[in-house]
Design an enzyme around this catalytic site. Sequence first.
Site, PDB file in Angstrom:
ATOM      1  N   THR A 112      -9.036  19.275  10.751  1.00  0.00           N
ATOM      2  CA  THR A 112      -8.847  19.799  12.098  1.00  0.00           C
ATOM      3  C   THR A 112      -7.459  20.372  12.298  1.00  0.00           C
ATOM      4  OG1 THR A 112     -10.452  18.251  13.039  1.00  0.00           O
ATOM      5  CG2 THR A 112      -8.848  19.190  14.559  1.00  0.00           C
TER       6      THR A 112
ATOM      7  N   SER B   8     -12.878  17.430   6.366  1.00  0.00           N
ATOM      8  CA  SER B   8     -12.831  16.181   5.597  1.00  0.00           C
ATOM      9  C   SER B   8     -14.192  15.525   5.440  1.00  0.00           C
ATOM     10  CB  SER B   8     -11.836  15.198   6.213  1.00  0.00           C
ATOM     11  OG  SER B   8     -12.299  14.689   7.437  1.00  0.00           O
TER      12      SER B   8
ATOM     13  N   THR C   2      -9.404  14.042   9.924  1.00  0.00           N
ATOM     14  CA  THR C   2      -9.386  12.645  10.361  1.00  0.00           C
ATOM     15  C   THR C   2     -10.636  11.857   9.973  1.00  0.00           C
ATOM     16  OG1 THR C   2     -10.288  13.241  12.534  1.00  0.00           O
ATOM     17  CG2 THR C   2      -7.886  13.164  12.319  1.00  0.00           C
TER      18      THR C   2
END
Length: 325
Positions: free
Chosen positions: A12, A54, A85
């Site tokens: 992000t 991710s 994250t």
Amino acid sequence: MKKILLIATGGTIASRKTLSGLAPGLSAEELLAQVPDVRKFCQVEVVQPLNLDSTNISPGDWLLLGGVIERNYDSFDAFVICHGTDTLAYTAAALSYLVQNTSKPLVLTGAQRPIDAEDTDARQNLMDSFRYACSGDSGVCIVFGGRVIAGTRARKTRTKSYNAFTSINFPELAELRDQRVLRFIPFRESGRPVFTRELCQRVALIKLIPGLPEGAFSAIGDRCDGLIIESYGVGGIPDVYLSELDRILQAGKTVVLATQVPQEGSDLSVYQVGHRLRERAGLLEPYDMTLESTVTKLMWVLGKTREPGEVRRLFYTPVNFDLLF
């Protein structure tokens, strides 16, 4: 000034808007340009081995990152890794096993909003990470929302809030406040690091729910070398699954009986449904370890050995605060 290597992997923090939602699009150089004040207290070089959401990070990518750190270890004083994250805690735990005894900080960070967004948390997280990387402490950690969490103790507990990560069953190592590092648990390794270049990716997890089909244990257990079972409470297996569990253990598979409850850990000695499992050969209990550490440590252990005694010894050897007795 300290010399820092910024390792960008996407996430992000480096995302741009697209017609189908956020996707990684910013380069490592563009990330660094958003925090020009970093140049006042450290020298930074950049590398970008990955550019992924991710969600798509795999154990092969952890090995890739470990290789980047190993190749550059002697040329830099610390490393800052920008990462999405969603699997950040898994990567931090994995690097804790892949890069042990590091006298240099390996700091992972990310953001809940892209770094070029007006109300982003990314710039502060990145500045804090560089500041902590220059602070003199060592080891693998996550810096996020002003908190410093050991790499084996982090879990993402909020999907949108800026304080997204929690330290599980262990205190935070430090806080960053007013451009200062406030240490609670100083941690300094010494000597040469130990790098690992192999992980066993044949590790799987099954989560108990009431009414789970009995055959689910075999369906998953037959396809892996290590099986983690998230049981209820302090730990136990319903009677209906015991024969399947024994068959998996007799086939030489390593089984870890964990708990679905995040805080306070497992204790198979409390109830009969747990106590009767303790002496089964090949069965391990993670106690207060996080799920993320349990998964990645089992991959690390099985990447080194399949001998039951050595598996047990390595699994119960504490690394980066992952296990307390």
